[in-house]
Motif scaffolding. Structure first.
Motif, PDB file in Angstrom:
ATOM      1  N   ARG A 241     -67.458  11.782 -67.138  1.00  0.00           N
ATOM      2  CA  ARG A 241     -68.820  12.197 -67.450  1.00  0.00           C
ATOM      3  C   ARG A 241     -68.959  12.507 -68.945  1.00  0.00           C
ATOM      4  O   ARG A 241     -69.984  12.204 -69.566  1.00  0.00           O
ATOM      5  N   LEU A 242     -67.909  13.116 -69.524  1.00  0.00           N
ATOM      6  CA  LEU A 242     -67.917  13.350 -70.970  1.00  0.00           C
ATOM      7  C   LEU A 242     -67.996  12.025 -71.717  1.00  0.00           C
ATOM      8  O   LEU A 242     -68.759  11.883 -72.687  1.00  0.00           O
ATOM      9  N   GLY A 243     -67.217  11.030 -71.258  1.00  0.00           N
ATOM     10  CA  GLY A 243     -67.269   9.706 -71.876  1.00  0.00           C
ATOM     11  C   GLY A 243     -68.671   9.119 -71.816  1.00  0.00           C
ATOM     12  O   GLY A 243     -69.161   8.535 -72.799  1.00  0.00           O
ATOM     13  N   GLN A 244     -69.333   9.272 -70.679  1.00  0.00           N
ATOM     14  CA  GLN A 244     -70.713   8.791 -70.559  1.00  0.00           C
ATOM     15  C   GLN A 244     -71.644   9.479 -71.567  1.00  0.00           C
ATOM     16  O   GLN A 244     -72.474   8.827 -72.203  1.00  0.00           O
ATOM     17  N   ALA A 245     -71.489  10.792 -71.695  1.00  0.00           N
ATOM     18  CA  ALA A 245     -72.349  11.549 -72.615  1.00  0.00           C
ATOM     19  C   ALA A 245     -72.173  11.077 -74.052  1.00  0.00           C
ATOM     20  O   ALA A 245     -73.147  10.898 -74.794  1.00  0.00           O
ATOM     21  N   ILE A 246     -70.928  10.834 -74.447  1.00  0.00           N
ATOM     22  CA  ILE A 246     -70.654  10.358 -75.803  1.00  0.00           C
ATOM     23  C   ILE A 246     -71.313   8.996 -76.021  1.00  0.00           C
ATOM     24  O   ILE A 246     -71.934   8.750 -77.067  1.00  0.00           O
ATOM     25  N   CYS A 247     -71.209   8.124 -75.031  1.00  0.00           N
ATOM     26  CA  CYS A 247     -71.819   6.790 -75.137  1.00  0.00           C
ATOM     27  C   CYS A 247     -73.342   6.887 -75.242  1.00  0.00           C
ATOM     28  O   CYS A 247     -73.963   6.180 -76.039  1.00  0.00           O
ATOM     29  N   LEU A 248     -73.940   7.751 -74.420  1.00  0.00           N
ATOM     30  CA  LEU A 248     -75.397   7.917 -74.470  1.00  0.00           C
ATOM     31  C   LEU A 248     -75.853   8.355 -75.860  1.00  0.00           C
ATOM     32  O   LEU A 248     -76.861   7.871 -76.385  1.00  0.00           O
ATOM     33  N   HIS A 249     -75.114   9.275 -76.441  1.00  0.00           N
ATOM     34  CA  HIS A 249     -75.456   9.736 -77.799  1.00  0.00           C
ATOM     35  C   HIS A 249     -75.399   8.571 -78.784  1.00  0.00           C
ATOM     36  O   HIS A 249     -76.312   8.394 -79.599  1.00  0.00           O
ATOM     37  N   HIS A 250     -74.318   7.785 -78.732  1.00  0.00           N
ATOM     38  CA  HIS A 250     -74.175   6.666 -79.668  1.00  0.00           C
ATOM     39  C   HIS A 250     -75.239   5.593 -79.434  1.00  0.00           C
ATOM     40  O   HIS A 250     -75.581   4.853 -80.357  1.00  0.00           O
ATOM     41  N   LEU A 251     -75.760   5.533 -78.215  1.00  0.00           N
ATOM     42  CA  LEU A 251     -76.819   4.560 -77.913  1.00  0.00           C
ATOM     43  C   LEU A 251     -78.210   5.097 -78.280  1.00  0.00           C
ATOM     44  O   LEU A 251     -79.209   4.416 -78.083  1.00  0.00           O
ATOM     45  N   GLY A 252     -78.255   6.319 -78.802  1.00  0.00           N
ATOM     46  CA  GLY A 252     -79.532   6.873 -79.266  1.00  0.00           C
ATOM     47  C   GLY A 252     -80.228   7.804 -78.297  1.00  0.00           C
ATOM     48  O   GLY A 252     -81.298   8.335 -78.614  1.00  0.00           O
ATOM     49  N   ASP A 253     -79.638   8.013 -77.125  1.00  0.00           N
ATOM     50  CA  ASP A 253     -80.269   8.902 -76.134  1.00  0.00           C
ATOM     51  C   ASP A 253     -79.567  10.258 -76.172  1.00  0.00           C
ATOM     52  O   ASP A 253     -78.883  10.670 -75.227  1.00  0.00           O
ATOM     53  N   SER A 254     -79.743  10.977 -77.286  1.00  0.00           N
ATOM     54  CA  SER A 254     -79.027  12.231 -77.485  1.00  0.00           C
ATOM     55  C   SER A 254     -79.470  13.316 -76.520  1.00  0.00           C
ATOM     56  O   SER A 254     -78.666  14.156 -76.093  1.00  0.00           O
ATOM     57  N   LEU A 255     -80.745  13.330 -76.138  1.00  0.00           N
ATOM     58  CA  LEU A 255     -81.225  14.358 -75.217  1.00  0.00           C
ATOM     59  C   LEU A 255     -80.574  14.229 -73.846  1.00  0.00           C
ATOM     60  O   LEU A 255     -80.195  15.234 -73.225  1.00  0.00           O
ATOM     61  N   SER A 256     -80.425  12.986 -73.369  1.00  0.00           N
ATOM     62  CA  SER A 256     -79.737  12.782 -72.082  1.00  0.00           C
ATOM     63  C   SER A 256     -78.274  13.166 -72.199  1.00  0.00           C
ATOM     64  O   SER A 256     -77.680  13.719 -71.261  1.00  0.00           O
TER      65      SER A 256
END
Length: 541
Positions: free
Chosen positions: A204-219
């Motif tokens: 789940r941490l890995g997913q969060a890091i990816c979301l941030h790099h994809l521009g969805d920092s709030l998610s």
């Protein structure tokens, strides 16, 4: 059928423990498990040297190794230097129950974490699970060891189809591989496949890091907060939340999050360094000084030891010492010891030694120890002139210290010998301004002496010299007015001279402008203004 216990035959082992009995016990267990090539180390420094010069398949290390490096630092340096293969196994063994020690060790990802007392059955069972995974994923680990990332990705995807039961271990390798290549959608896909079957926090941490790099920092933030609700001590979640909030412009909250992370796992050098850098940026000198002090302390026996951390500690601490040297007396003593340590440990690096002497000079100046400050600056000068090719930064740093100490001539000589760069030109301008201020102050002081001696015309010439520079302060301008008023009020002053002196006072008052009632020169200004007004009225009659 898998064997009932692992065989360590053909593997090279290293056993690390500062207690001879514990070292012998672990070695005996490893021997009974089939190991034939076993090296031992009695402390972290010896272990690091052995790891640097040998290729180990399995390392069994106690956490607390006495003085010098601890087990965490041995692991940290082994991974940092690349001396551990991807299929090497590092097992941390400890009797320590302190949360900061446990969290610090786990953060650098040992393959297993065992708490004393250890039995052979416990050790054998844990090692069998680890080496069985290594055996089944051997081609993948070999590709990783050869730094063949594209091949490793291809193999990992093939192995997922062949061995779906190995989804967890493969995802732990494949997710970071995709992230390293900035293929964040693929990484999310891999993590999601695992999370459909098992709710593991690292995925789940890995997913969060990816979301941030994809521009969805709030998610990403929402996901990290959700992880922390289940695992409130998952320190990397605080790290990433801090980085995300910092990227969004909220540096104050990012600092709070990093402080929280450091309180959970205070022995992580890189985290303390990140905290120190952010606190420096926010000018939170208390937090910065404490963080850099931890970096110095924790890095002292690790691969992360560097002089820059010592200087950052000194700079942050100096901000506090300048504000209140009594309150921060103990801190100033720590800084002095740290800077002496730099002199000893980096004795073959003149540029670092130069910075250390300059930092000592600033420290002693803040501590109101002028003799020690002058000595430190003298040592810096002598060292600088022994350097064959000092860098521009060294010249700028020494020149700035000379300017601050009033040695303007020496500073100018150094700067004039340099090639023109922005920093030099800026310092030259500051130097010129400092020389002007010094000249103005000296001339003003001479004028005051002449005034007190009764030589008013000589005093006026001195004050006029002082105020010829735009940098002249209010006190100097008041002196120039004072001497004119005194001459004009004298009985021997002829009307023509009196009129000329009155006219000269007007632009001086204009240069001063308004003075606040809280200014200590307020009363004097208004007395002179009243005298000037009376002279004007008398001249008009």
């Amino acid at each position: 059928m898998p064997p009932s216990k692992p065989s360590l035959d053909n593997l090279r082992l290293l056993v690390i423990d500062d207690m001879v009995e514990a070292r012998s016990s672990i070695k005996r267990m490893a021997t009974e498990l089939g190991a034939k090539r076993i090296d031992t180390a009695m402390d972290g420094d010896q272990a690091t040297e052995l790891i640097r010069n040998n290729d180990y398949d399995l390392i069994l290390s106690d956490y607390n190794l006495g003085k010098g490096r601890d087990g965490q630092q041995v692991l940290e340096e082994a991974r940092y230097s690349g001396r551990l293969r991807y299929d090497s196994v590092f097992v941390m063994i400890t009797g320590e129950n302190a949360a900061d020690m446990v969290m610090g060790a786990l953060e650098y990802e040992p393959d297993a974490y065992l708490t004393k007392p250890i039995t052979m059955g416990m050790l054998g069972q844990r090692l069998w699970r680890i080496f069985e995974i290594r055996r089944q994923l051997s081609p993948l680990y070999q590709a990783m060891n050869r730094r063949q990332q594209d091949k490793a990705i291809e193999l990992a995807n093939s192995l997922l189809l062949e061995m779906p039961r190995m989804l967890g271990p493969i995802t732990r390798i494949l997710g970071p591989l995709y992230m390293h290549k900035e293929e964040y959608n693929n990484a999310i896909r891999v993590y999601s496949s695992l999370l459909n079957e098992h709710k593991v926090s690292w995925a789940r941490l890995g997913q969060a890091i990816c979301l941030h790099h994809l521009g969805d920092s709030l998610s990403a933030i929402a996901l990290l907060k959700d992880i922390l609700r289940s695992h409130p001590r998952y320190v990397q979640c605080y790290d990433w939340m801090a980085r995300i909030y910092l990227s969004m412009g909220d540096a104050d909250y990012a600092l709070q999050l990093l402080q929280k992370a450091a309180s959970i796992s205070p022995k992580a050098v890189l985290r303390q360094s990140e905290l120190g850098q952010l606190a420096d940026r926010q000018q939170n000198w208390e937090v910065a000084a404490n963080a850099w002090e931890q970096v110095v302390r924790l890095g002292r026996h690790s691969c992360y030891k560097n002089a820059e951390s010592y200087f950052r500690f000194a700079d942050a601490a100096n901000q506090l010492i300048e504000s209140d040297r009594v309150t921060y007396k103990r801190l100033s003593d720590k800084v002095a010891r740290a800077l002496n340590e730099v002199l000893n440990d980096f004795s073959q690096q003149p540029a670092i030694q130069l910075r250390s002497w300059l930092a000592q000079g600033r420290l002693f100046k803040s501590c109101a120890q002028p003799d020690k400050a002058r000595h430190a600056l003298l040592m810096a000068e002598q060292l600088y002139h022994k350097m064959e090719h000092p860098a521009a930064g060294d010249t700028i740093a020494l020149s700035a210290a000379l300017v601050q100490s009033g040695n303007h001539v020496k500073a100018k000589e150094l700067l004039q010998a340099m090639e023109a760069i922005d920093e030099r030109d800026q310092l030259m301008q500051e130097l010129d301004e400092a020389v002007i201020r010094q000249h103005s102050d000296e001339t003003n002081a001479r004028g005051v002496s002449l005034y007190e001696a009764g030589d008013l015309f000589a005093a006026m010439r001195a004050f006029d010299d002082a105020i010829s520079h735009q940098e002249a302060g209010i006190s100097v301008l008041l002196n120039a007015i004072q001497v004119r008023v005194s001459i004009a009020q004298g009985k021997q002053c002829d009307p023509q001279l009196r009129q000329s002196l009155i006219v000269q006072c007007r632009p001086l008052f204009q240069r001063i402008g308004a003075i606040a009632s809280t200014d200590e020169r307020y009363d004097r200004y208004h007395r002179l203004r009243a005298s000037f007004t009376r002279l004007l009225q008398e001249a008009a009659q």
